[in-house]
Design a protein around this motif. Structure first.
Motif, short mmCIF file in Angstrom:
data_model
loop_
_atom_site.label_atom_id
_atom_site.label_comp_id
_atom_site.label_asym_id
_atom_site.label_seq_id
_atom_site.Cartn_x
_atom_site.Cartn_y
_atom_site.Cartn_z
N VAL A 50 -7.49 10.45 2.95
CA VAL A 50 -6.17 10.63 2.34
C VAL A 50 -5.24 9.49 2.77
CG1 VAL A 50 -4.11 12.10 2.30
CG2 VAL A 50 -6.39 13.12 2.09
N LEU A 51 -5.30 9.11 4.01
CA LEU A 51 -4.46 8.03 4.52
C LEU A 51 -4.78 6.72 3.80
CD1 LEU A 51 -2.31 7.04 6.46
CD2 LEU A 51 -4.08 6.80 8.20
N VAL A 52 -6.06 6.43 3.61
CA VAL A 52 -6.47 5.20 2.91
C VAL A 52 -5.94 5.21 1.48
CG1 VAL A 52 -8.47 3.97 1.96
CG2 VAL A 52 -8.47 4.69 4.35
N VAL A 53 -6.06 6.34 0.79
CA VAL A 53 -5.56 6.45 -0.59
C VAL A 53 -4.05 6.26 -0.62
CG1 VAL A 53 -5.26 8.02 -2.53
CG2 VAL A 53 -7.48 7.86 -1.41
N ALA A 54 -3.34 6.88 0.31
CA ALA A 54 -1.88 6.75 0.36
C ALA A 54 -1.46 5.31 0.64
CB ALA A 54 -1.31 7.70 1.41
N LEU A 55 -2.16 4.65 1.55
CA LEU A 55 -1.84 3.25 1.83
C LEU A 55 -2.05 2.39 0.59
CD1 LEU A 55 -3.39 2.92 5.39
CD2 LEU A 55 -0.98 2.64 4.83
N ARG A 56 -3.14 2.62 -0.12
CA ARG A 56 -3.40 1.88 -1.36
C ARG A 56 -2.29 2.15 -2.39
NH1 ARG A 56 -7.65 -1.11 -1.84
NH2 ARG A 56 -9.50 -0.69 -0.61
N ALA A 57 -1.86 3.39 -2.50
CA ALA A 57 -0.82 3.76 -3.45
C ALA A 57 0.50 3.06 -3.14
CB ALA A 57 -0.62 5.27 -3.47
N HIS A 58 0.70 2.69 -1.88
CA HIS A 58 1.92 2.00 -1.46
C HIS A 58 1.74 0.48 -1.46
CE1 HIS A 58 3.17 6.00 -0.12
NE2 HIS A 58 4.39 5.52 -0.23
N GLY A 59 0.63 -0.01 -2.00
CA GLY A 59 0.43 -1.44 -2.15
C GLY A 59 -0.31 -2.15 -1.03
N PHE A 60 -0.82 -1.41 -0.07
CA PHE A 60 -1.59 -2.01 1.01
C PHE A 60 -3.06 -2.09 0.60
CE2 PHE A 60 2.13 -0.14 3.09
CZ PHE A 60 2.62 -1.25 3.76
N HIS A 61 -3.85 -2.79 1.38
CA HIS A 61 -5.26 -3.02 1.04
C HIS A 61 -6.19 -2.62 2.19
CE1 HIS A 61 -2.81 -5.74 -1.42
NE2 HIS A 61 -3.67 -5.40 -2.37
N PRO A 62 -6.24 -1.31 2.53
CA PRO A 62 -7.12 -0.87 3.62
C PRO A 62 -8.59 -0.96 3.23
CG PRO A 62 -6.20 1.02 2.49
CD PRO A 62 -5.53 -0.20 1.91
N LEU A 63 -9.42 -1.12 4.23
CA LEU A 63 -10.87 -1.09 3.99
C LEU A 63 -11.28 0.32 3.60
CD1 LEU A 63 -12.41 -3.12 6.96
CD2 LEU A 63 -12.30 -3.79 4.57
#
Length: 75
Positions: free
Chosen positions: A17-30
Motif C-alpha cells: 500500500v505504501l509503494v502504491v501511495a508513493l507512486r500516486a504522489h509522483g515518487f518512483h519506489p522499487l
C-alpha cells in the motif's frame, strides 16, 4: 540510479500500500522483486520489507511515508 531505503515495514500488505501511495504522489519506489538478488523473491531482512526510492526523492518521500504509516497504523 542509486536507491535509498526510506522505511522498513513488517507487514507486506502495508508495504505494498505504501509503494502504491508513493507512486500516486509522483515518487518512483522499487516494486517488490526489483531490488535484491536476481531470482530470489520474497526474501526480506529481519526488520521487514524495505521501501526504496531514488536517492534524489528520498527526503520528500520519507516525510510522506512516515505520515502514511502513522495513518495506516492507527491510534
Amino acid at each position: 540510479m542509486a536507491f535509498e531505503t526510506i522505511a522498513q515495514v513488517e507487514d507486506l500488505s502495508m508495504a505494498r500500500v505504501l509503494v502504491v501511495a508513493l507512486r500516486a504522489h509522483g515518487f518512483h519506489p522499487l516494486e517488490g522483486g526489483e531490488g535484491g538478488l536476481p531470482g530470489v523473491r520474497g526474501l526480506f531482512g529481519p526488520r521487514g520489507v524495505p521501501v526504496q526510492v531514488p536517492e534524489e526523492e528520498a527526503q520528500d518521500a520519507t516525510v510522506l511515508a512516515r505520515e502514511l504509516l502513522k495513518e495506516m497504523q492507527g491510534p
